[in-house]
Scaffold this motif. Structure first.
Motif, PDB file in Angstrom:
ATOM      1  N   ARG A 220       0.866  -1.182   0.000  1.00  0.00           N
ATOM      2  CA  ARG A 220       0.000   0.000   0.000  1.00  0.00           C
ATOM      3  C   ARG A 220       0.906   1.236   0.000  1.00  0.00           C
ATOM      4  O   ARG A 220       1.116   1.892   1.017  1.00  0.00           O
ATOM      5  N   ILE A 221       1.430   1.532  -1.166  1.00  0.00           N
ATOM      6  CA  ILE A 221       2.456   2.558  -1.300  1.00  0.00           C
ATOM      7  C   ILE A 221       1.924   3.946  -0.960  1.00  0.00           C
ATOM      8  O   ILE A 221       2.670   4.829  -0.527  1.00  0.00           O
ATOM      9  N   GLY A 222       0.630   4.149  -1.147  1.00  0.00           N
ATOM     10  CA  GLY A 222       0.055   5.453  -0.834  1.00  0.00           C
ATOM     11  C   GLY A 222       0.291   5.853   0.604  1.00  0.00           C
ATOM     12  O   GLY A 222       0.555   7.027   0.900  1.00  0.00           O
ATOM     13  N   GLU A 223       0.219   4.894   1.528  1.00  0.00           N
ATOM     14  CA  GLU A 223       0.447   5.194   2.940  1.00  0.00           C
ATOM     15  C   GLU A 223       1.894   5.623   3.170  1.00  0.00           C
ATOM     16  O   GLU A 223       2.172   6.546   3.941  1.00  0.00           O
ATOM     17  N   PHE A 224       2.830   4.941   2.508  1.00  0.00           N
ATOM     18  CA  PHE A 224       4.241   5.304   2.618  1.00  0.00           C
ATOM     19  C   PHE A 224       4.477   6.695   2.043  1.00  0.00           C
ATOM     20  O   PHE A 224       5.243   7.495   2.591  1.00  0.00           O
ATOM     21  N   ALA A 225       3.791   7.006   0.934  1.00  0.00           N
ATOM     22  CA  ALA A 225       3.971   8.306   0.291  1.00  0.00           C
ATOM     23  C   ALA A 225       3.564   9.444   1.216  1.00  0.00           C
ATOM     24  O   ALA A 225       4.218  10.499   1.240  1.00  0.00           O
TER      25      ALA A 225
ATOM     26  N   ARG B 233      23.587   6.666  -1.534  1.00  0.00           N
ATOM     27  CA  ARG B 233      23.757   7.672  -2.577  1.00  0.00           C
ATOM     28  C   ARG B 233      22.448   8.436  -2.766  1.00  0.00           C
ATOM     29  O   ARG B 233      21.397   7.841  -3.028  1.00  0.00           O
ATOM     30  N   GLN B 234      22.537   9.724  -2.668  1.00  0.00           N
ATOM     31  CA  GLN B 234      21.344  10.561  -2.783  1.00  0.00           C
ATOM     32  C   GLN B 234      20.672  10.405  -4.143  1.00  0.00           C
ATOM     33  O   GLN B 234      19.442  10.326  -4.227  1.00  0.00           O
ATOM     34  N   ASP B 235      21.467  10.348  -5.223  1.00  0.00           N
ATOM     35  CA  ASP B 235      20.872  10.264  -6.553  1.00  0.00           C
ATOM     36  C   ASP B 235      20.105   8.964  -6.746  1.00  0.00           C
ATOM     37  O   ASP B 235      19.028   8.941  -7.361  1.00  0.00           O
ATOM     38  N   VAL B 236      20.625   7.878  -6.188  1.00  0.00           N
ATOM     39  CA  VAL B 236      19.953   6.586  -6.344  1.00  0.00           C
ATOM     40  C   VAL B 236      18.682   6.539  -5.506  1.00  0.00           C
ATOM     41  O   VAL B 236      17.615   6.129  -5.989  1.00  0.00           O
ATOM     42  N   VAL B 237      18.784   6.952  -4.252  1.00  0.00           N
ATOM     43  CA  VAL B 237      17.607   6.922  -3.377  1.00  0.00           C
ATOM     44  C   VAL B 237      16.502   7.809  -3.934  1.00  0.00           C
ATOM     45  O   VAL B 237      15.320   7.417  -3.977  1.00  0.00           O
ATOM     46  N   LEU B 238      16.854   8.992  -4.393  1.00  0.00           N
ATOM     47  CA  LEU B 238      15.835   9.873  -4.970  1.00  0.00           C
ATOM     48  C   LEU B 238      15.271   9.287  -6.258  1.00  0.00           C
ATOM     49  O   LEU B 238      14.086   9.467  -6.559  1.00  0.00           O
ATOM     50  N   GLY B 239      16.095   8.573  -7.009  1.00  0.00           N
ATOM     51  CA  GLY B 239      15.592   7.917  -8.212  1.00  0.00           C
ATOM     52  C   GLY B 239      14.592   6.829  -7.887  1.00  0.00           C
ATOM     53  O   GLY B 239      13.561   6.690  -8.563  1.00  0.00           O
ATOM     54  N   VAL B 240      14.873   6.064  -6.842  1.00  0.00           N
ATOM     55  CA  VAL B 240      13.951   5.007  -6.421  1.00  0.00           C
ATOM     56  C   VAL B 240      12.637   5.611  -5.940  1.00  0.00           C
ATOM     57  O   VAL B 240      11.548   5.121  -6.261  1.00  0.00           O
ATOM     58  N   TRP B 241      12.734   6.677  -5.182  1.00  0.00           N
ATOM     59  CA  TRP B 241      11.551   7.260  -4.540  1.00  0.00           C
ATOM     60  C   TRP B 241      10.925   8.413  -5.330  1.00  0.00           C
ATOM     61  O   TRP B 241       9.966   9.035  -4.868  1.00  0.00           O
ATOM     62  N   GLU B 242      11.433   8.703  -6.509  1.00  0.00           N
ATOM     63  CA  GLU B 242      10.945   9.852  -7.271  1.00  0.00           C
ATOM     64  C   GLU B 242       9.426   9.814  -7.466  1.00  0.00           C
ATOM     65  O   GLU B 242       8.721  10.801  -7.210  1.00  0.00           O
ATOM     66  N   GLN B 243       8.927   8.679  -7.924  1.00  0.00           N
ATOM     67  CA  GLN B 243       7.494   8.591  -8.196  1.00  0.00           C
ATOM     68  C   GLN B 243       6.685   8.695  -6.907  1.00  0.00           C
ATOM     69  O   GLN B 243       5.593   9.284  -6.885  1.00  0.00           O
ATOM     70  N   VAL B 244       7.215   8.138  -5.818  1.00  0.00           N
ATOM     71  CA  VAL B 244       6.516   8.208  -4.528  1.00  0.00           C
ATOM     72  C   VAL B 244       6.473   9.654  -4.030  1.00  0.00           C
ATOM     73  O   VAL B 244       5.471  10.095  -3.455  1.00  0.00           O
ATOM     74  N   LEU B 245       7.540  10.393  -4.257  1.00  0.00           N
ATOM     75  CA  LEU B 245       7.589  11.776  -3.809  1.00  0.00           C
ATOM     76  C   LEU B 245       6.717  12.702  -4.653  1.00  0.00           C
ATOM     77  O   LEU B 245       6.194  13.700  -4.145  1.00  0.00           O
ATOM     78  N   ASP B 246       6.554  12.371  -5.930  1.00  0.00           N
ATOM     79  CA  ASP B 246       5.911  13.301  -6.864  1.00  0.00           C
ATOM     80  C   ASP B 246       4.474  12.938  -7.238  1.00  0.00           C
ATOM     81  O   ASP B 246       3.830  13.699  -7.967  1.00  0.00           O
ATOM     82  N   SER B 247       3.978  11.801  -6.783  1.00  0.00           N
ATOM     83  CA  SER B 247       2.632  11.369  -7.159  1.00  0.00           C
ATOM     84  C   SER B 247       1.691  11.427  -5.951  1.00  0.00           C
ATOM     85  O   SER B 247       2.125  11.360  -4.807  1.00  0.00           O
TER      86      SER B 247
ATOM     87  N   PRO C 146      -0.926   9.952  -3.298  1.00  0.00           N
ATOM     88  CA  PRO C 146      -1.117   8.617  -2.738  1.00  0.00           C
ATOM     89  C   PRO C 146      -2.192   7.818  -3.475  1.00  0.00           C
ATOM     90  O   PRO C 146      -2.046   6.611  -3.684  1.00  0.00           O
ATOM     91  N   ALA C 147      -3.255   8.480  -3.888  1.00  0.00           N
ATOM     92  CA  ALA C 147      -4.329   7.779  -4.601  1.00  0.00           C
ATOM     93  C   ALA C 147      -3.835   7.233  -5.935  1.00  0.00           C
ATOM     94  O   ALA C 147      -4.167   6.106  -6.322  1.00  0.00           O
ATOM     95  N   ASP C 148      -3.032   8.014  -6.644  1.00  0.00           N
ATOM     96  CA  ASP C 148      -2.504   7.547  -7.926  1.00  0.00           C
ATOM     97  C   ASP C 148      -1.544   6.373  -7.734  1.00  0.00           C
ATOM     98  O   ASP C 148      -1.518   5.436  -8.540  1.00  0.00           O
ATOM     99  N   LEU C 149      -0.740   6.420  -6.668  1.00  0.00           N
ATOM    100  CA  LEU C 149       0.185   5.328  -6.400  1.00  0.00           C
ATOM    101  C   LEU C 149      -0.570   4.042  -6.074  1.00  0.00           C
ATOM    102  O   LEU C 149      -0.223   2.958  -6.557  1.00  0.00           O
ATOM    103  N   ASP C 150      -1.607   4.158  -5.252  1.00  0.00           N
ATOM    104  CA  ASP C 150      -2.398   2.974  -4.924  1.00  0.00           C
ATOM    105  C   ASP C 150      -3.078   2.415  -6.166  1.00  0.00           C
ATOM    106  O   ASP C 150      -3.152   1.191  -6.354  1.00  0.00           O
ATOM    107  N   ALA C 151      -3.555   3.288  -7.030  1.00  0.00           N
ATOM    108  CA  ALA C 151      -4.198   2.828  -8.259  1.00  0.00           C
ATOM    109  C   ALA C 151      -3.214   2.092  -9.150  1.00  0.00           C
ATOM    110  O   ALA C 151      -3.552   1.068  -9.771  1.00  0.00           O
TER     111      ALA C 151
END
Length: 248
Positions: free
Chosen positions: A109-114, A161-175, A177-182
């Motif tokens: 449930r990624i929306g909760e993490f977001a 590494r900041q660039d890698v972590v931000l790359g992994v979490w980019e969509q979580v940070l920018d979307s 929660p409802a869109d992520l859950d969908a």
């Protein structure tokens, strides 16, 4: 280039680590899987693997596919993923032949993490990155670890590494929660194999029912108090449970 190694012989098992870590994170666990062909890898941007432009978990599923091809695994493997790795192997299982999946302490449930992560967006993108990562990981439950396991996890998070972590979490940070859950709910129904999710702390009210509504063969277990690294806190119990699960 995706770095990987293998040991043993028997039915194939692919191990995938969590964010900031590498295949060494399975050192305590792999020896307990005698009778299996154990393949473990470093995700892109981690360990000895090459960098990439796309660090999303969706893209990282191709890292697993690459290793399956290179290792010439010719039967559907059992996939074991911890944290980020659990999300990666879940995505892989939605699109490629898989025997079964073991999810180690990763809520889908990624929306909760977001909701929680987005409150730290400025710190993660700025000079407070290291402290923010440490706070996030500790909130997941690192305290039950001890000795070399605690030192390994702490060192890998500290050196993230900041660039890698931000790359992994980019969509979580920018979307939203409802869109992520969908998005997650559009992917999960394609996972049609046995699915074992083991959590070291409660994933939340109704989580098991939610997951089973999307993944029909899902089993959710709570090893309360073991925290985010339950496979290292109780490696023998973990190996025995996975062996039992894989035998069905």
């Amino acid at each position: 280039m995706i770095a990987w190694e293998e040991s043993g012989a028997g039915p194939p098992v692919v191990f995938v680590h969590g964010i900031t870590e590498d295949r060494r994170g399975w050192d305590r666990v792999v020896p307990l899987f005698d009778g299996f062909r154990c393949v473990r890898l470093d995700l892109r941007g981690h360990g000895e693997s090459s960098d990439a432009q796309d660090y999303s978990a969706l893209a990282m599923a191709e890292d697993v596919a690459e290793v399956v091809r290179e290792a010439r695994i010719d039967e559907p493997p059992l996939l074991i993923g911890h944290s980020l790795g659990a999300f990666v192997v879940t995505v892989y299982a939605a699109q490629a032949p898989t025997k079964a999946v073991v999810n180690v302490d990763q809520s889908l449930r990624i929306g909760e993490f977001a909701v929680a992560l987005q409150t730290l967006a400025d710190e993660l993108r700025g000079p407070g990155f290291a402290d923010a990562v440490d706070a996030i990981i500790r909130s997941l439950g690192i305290e039950p670890l001890a000795g070399p396991d605690l030192e390994y996890a702490s060192r890998k998070h500290r050196d993230a590494r900041q660039d890698v972590v931000l790359g992994v979490w980019e969509q979580v940070l920018d979307s939203s929660p409802a869109d992520l859950d969908a998005l997650v709910e559009s992917v999960l129904p394609a996972v049609q194999v046995p699915y074992l999710a083991i959590h070291g702390s409660d994933p939340g009210a109704g989580y098991a029912e939610w997951l089973r509504s999307l993944v029909p063969h899902a089993t959710v277990e709570l090893w309360d108090g073991d925290g985010h690294y339950l496979h290292l806190v109780e490696p023998d119990r973990f190996a025995a449970r996975v062996r039992e699960f894989a035998s069905k």
